[in-house]
Design an enzyme around this catalytic site. Structure first.
Site, mmCIF file in Angstrom:
data_model
loop_
_atom_site.group_PDB
_atom_site.id
_atom_site.type_symbol
_atom_site.label_atom_id
_atom_site.label_comp_id
_atom_site.label_asym_id
_atom_site.label_seq_id
_atom_site.Cartn_x
_atom_site.Cartn_y
_atom_site.Cartn_z
ATOM 1 N N HIS A 81 13.438 23.514 -19.581
ATOM 2 C CA HIS A 81 12.511 23.636 -18.445
ATOM 3 C C HIS A 81 11.112 23.144 -18.751
ATOM 4 C CE1 HIS A 81 15.711 25.910 -16.619
ATOM 5 N NE2 HIS A 81 15.698 26.745 -17.621
ATOM 6 N N LYS B 138 6.159 33.584 -6.514
ATOM 7 C CA LYS B 138 6.952 32.427 -6.085
ATOM 8 C C LYS B 138 7.787 32.749 -4.844
ATOM 9 C CE LYS B 138 5.383 30.256 -9.629
ATOM 10 N NZ LYS B 138 5.828 30.143 -11.009
ATOM 11 N N GLU C 211 18.212 30.824 -5.633
ATOM 12 C CA GLU C 211 18.146 29.475 -5.060
ATOM 13 C C GLU C 211 19.469 28.772 -5.321
ATOM 14 O OE1 GLU C 211 13.505 27.981 -5.503
ATOM 15 O OE2 GLU C 211 15.055 27.024 -6.693
ATOM 16 N N ARG D 209 -3.468 24.305 -10.911
ATOM 17 C CA ARG D 209 -4.267 23.946 -12.082
ATOM 18 C C ARG D 209 -4.171 22.450 -12.294
ATOM 19 N NH1 ARG D 209 0.851 25.519 -14.222
ATOM 20 N NH2 ARG D 209 1.817 23.575 -14.888
#
Lengths: 165, 499
Positions: free
Chosen positions: B234, B116, B199, B291
């Site tokens: 999440h 990521k 972040e 995906r």
């Protein structure tokens, strides 16, 4: 015949008369329970209000599905109530609490040792089920009397994990 | 063109892919673990092969077993579904080495997107907006220094991350060190890689993702957005398309950016580019999902594109059948993930046999299900048992339709999160579209109070049955064919036969 039905912490005392009327407190209702499929599906009319319910007996409890909600109901008649009350006293020595597996799964960890003091909410066992780790916590303060499982063991629903007291 | 496809998955997504194969006239191969011998995907496929014991790492994650079955059965392609091996570069490479077509992007794209932090680096260089933060490998000291530069609150994330593992939100500077260490430990345990990045927290952010289709001839299009702001731990719970806050102009801008991201990643096949959208309409690249997504049906419902069939066409080397201007959006779609867990008991997973099942039908309703009456839900896999998808002319119609469909849903034997969905759909903030990714965790709670009348009805029903059992006045006669069928079901079947 008088029954006590416990659902979601609320207990209803319900009397069923010989002609299958139902009395709750001072109210009397005309009821009609019809099996639709000779299986779990029933049509229930209470004073002409129509309900579709699914009822299944499981481990001495009734699972009732009404409008998307699944309820567990404990039903006891007066006689059985006395028997189970006596049995419960005999089965569990005073102050001893057996913590059982709430679902089948794999024991991921047992963060407590025998003899250890625990408080309400402390994690006793971590159970892995459906990709999630689930923490089984102490329902009351106490001392860990016995640990009945060890990590990487598979357990069934209702199996004894830890005995407190 | 492909002839025979192996589906390396189970549950509703395996059935979804098998259906697409069948529509395309392809022969299908299912694989199953020991506990899944009777699962729906095994019953549905043309051929089925065992691949090992119940735990996923001994069956559905065994690359060697799956490749071996593909060769033995003569399959020419493998569709991975989502989860399990879907985004593993090693699996895509093993397929390539065995001369099999992997229905998904290349191993190189998967490896790049799987890191990521590296993906952030590449997208930043390409002028894609990303959330302020870090994307290099940094020591804890350097991360702390970076954290002070970025400012609190911020998120610590694992470079190899997914599913919320190795993720922490830090609001106070004294919590920073402990959170970094905990996240690193968790990431190392879960992914074998402790690399972290930071972040800045975007407050009141919405989760907006774009569906991408890319062929092997350089054509990339997007199918518009989905909103997945309704999340618990999440994990998305309810998804919708389109989003209430995406205007046609914003859709064009974000869509073009999503296509640029896919181009930078040399993307092929179907994929999703995730963005966060802040309250001022600024959007930031989050990550790429390489995906088929769980929530792909909501896009299918409003575009009419069958994404799984497109995946298979793309994998066989065909050109995209659509140009960007061919994609039109119509109406509104919602999806509720139906999970076997108890919303009244801390969402504890629920397992067991399903003795009775009725899935909703009727106008605008689509059920993607992996269960059937008599199926046993085991504790070994994900708790997603079905997805309920509805379409309506407007968002309002879709909401009302979803409420109706949830009420029709009857699952016995296990607890489901259907009551949770019903309460969210009754929440005025959700109805008004005032949602963001923290909605469920910070502003919504399951109402515990039940309608006292419902409780009484339930008590009466149970007592009457107990009474009759005690009096032996209830004679239980099974149907001749031994199946439990309602008159409605029988009538529906009769109609289907004679129509």
């Amino acid at each position: 015949m008088k029954y006590a039905a416990a659902v979601k912490g609320q207990t209803f005392t319900i009397e069923v008369t010989p002609d299958e009327k139902v009395c709750i407190g001072d109210r009397t209702h005309t009821v009609d329970l019809q099996s639709i499929d000779a299986g779990l599906l029933y049509s229930l009319l209470i004073d002409h209000n129509s309900y579709e319910v699914l009822i299944e007996e499981q481990e001495g409890e009734y699972w009732v599905l009404l409008l998307g909600e699944l309820y567990t109901v404990q039903v006891e008649d007066d006689l059985r109530r006395q028997i189970t009350h006596r049995r419960r006293v005999r089965a569990e020595p005073l102050g001893r609490v057996t913590v059982k597996a709430p679902m089948p799964g794999l024991v991921a960890a047992v963060p407590v040792r025998e003899g250890q003091e625990v408080s309400t909410g402390d994690v006793l066992v971590i159970l892995e089920s459906m990709k999630m780790e689930n923490e089984v916590r102490a329902p009351c303060d106490g001392r860990v009397n016995r640990v009945r499982v060890s990590p990487s063991e598979t357990v069934e629903k209702g199996q004894a994990l830890v005995v407190l007291g | 063109m492909l002839k025979k496809v192996l589906v390396a998955n189970r549950g509703e997504i395996a059935v979804r892919v098998l259906r697409a194969c069948r529509e395309l006239g392809l022969t299908t191969v299912a694989v199953y673990s020991d506990v899944d011998r009777n699962a729906l995907h095994v019953r549905y496929a043309d051929e089925a092969y065992p691949i090992g014991p119940a735990p996923a790492r001994e069956s559905y994650l065994r690359i060697d077993h799956i490749i071996e079955v593909a060769k033995r059965s003569g399959a020419d392609a493998i569709h991975p579904g989502y989860g399990f091996l879907a985004e593993q570069a090693g699996f895509a490479r093993a397929c390539r080495n065995a001369g099999l077509i992997f229905v998904g992007p290349s191993p190189e794209t998967l490896a790049m997107a799987g890191d990521k932090a590296a993906a952030r680096r590449i997208m930043r260089a390409a002028g894609v907006p990303i959330i302020e933060g870090t994307d290099e490998e940094l020591s804890d000291d350097d991360l702390v220094a970076a954290a002070h530069r970025i400012g609190l609150p911020l998120k610590i994330k694992a470079a190899a991350g997914g599913g919320g593992k190795g993720m922490r939100t830090v609001r106070l500077s004294q919590d920073l060190n402990a959170a970094l260490q905990a996240a690193r430990r968790e990431a190392e345990a879960a992914f074998g890689d402790g690399m972290l990045y930071l972040e800045r927290v975007v407050e009141e952010a919405r989760h907006i993702e774009f569906q991408i289709l890319a062929d092997h001839h350089g054509h990339i299009i997007h199918l518009g957005e989905r909103e997945g702001s309704i999340q618990r731990r999440h994990q998305k719970v309810i998804e919708e398309a389109p989003s209430r806050v995406v205007t046609p102009k914003l859709r064009r801008e974000m869509g073009e950016m999503a296509v640029r991201v896919a181009r930078m990643a040399n993307y092929t096949n179907a994929g999703t580019v995730e963005f966060l959208l802040d309250r001022d309409g600024n959007f930031y690249f989050l990550e790429m999902n390489c995906r088929l997504q769980v929530e792909h049906p909501v896009t299918e419902m409003i575009t009419g594109v069958d994404i799984v069939k497109e995946q298979l066409r793309i994998a066989s080397g065909r050109r995209l059948r659509y140009r960007q201007e061919d994609i039109q959006w119509r109406g509104w779609a919602l999806e509720c993930r139906i999970l076997a867990e108890d919303p009244y008991n801390d969402f504890l997973p629920s397992t067991g046999r399903i003795p009775w099942l009725h899935e909703p039908t009727g106008p605008g309703v689509r059920v993607e299900s992996g269960i059937y009456e008599g199926f046993v839900i085991s504790p070994y896999y994900d708790s997603l048992i079905a997805k309920l998808v509805v379409w309506g002319e407007t968002r309002g119609e879709a909401l009302l339709r979803m409420r109706r469909a949830l009420e029709e849903y009857r699952v016995m034997g296990v607890h489901t999160n259907i009551p949770f969905h019903q309460q969210i759909l009754n929440d005025t903030r959700f109805i008004g579209g005032q949602i963001d990714t923290t909605f469920l965790e910070s502003r919504f709670s399951m109402a515990e109070e039940d309608d006292p009348n419902d409780l009484e009805v339930v008590a009466i029903a149970a007592v009457l049955l107990a009474h009759r059992r005690g009096q032996r006045t209830l004679t239980m006669t099974r149907l001749q064919n031994g199946l439990s069928q309602s008159n409605w079901k029988r009538a529906a079947r009769w109609e289907a036969m004679y129509r």
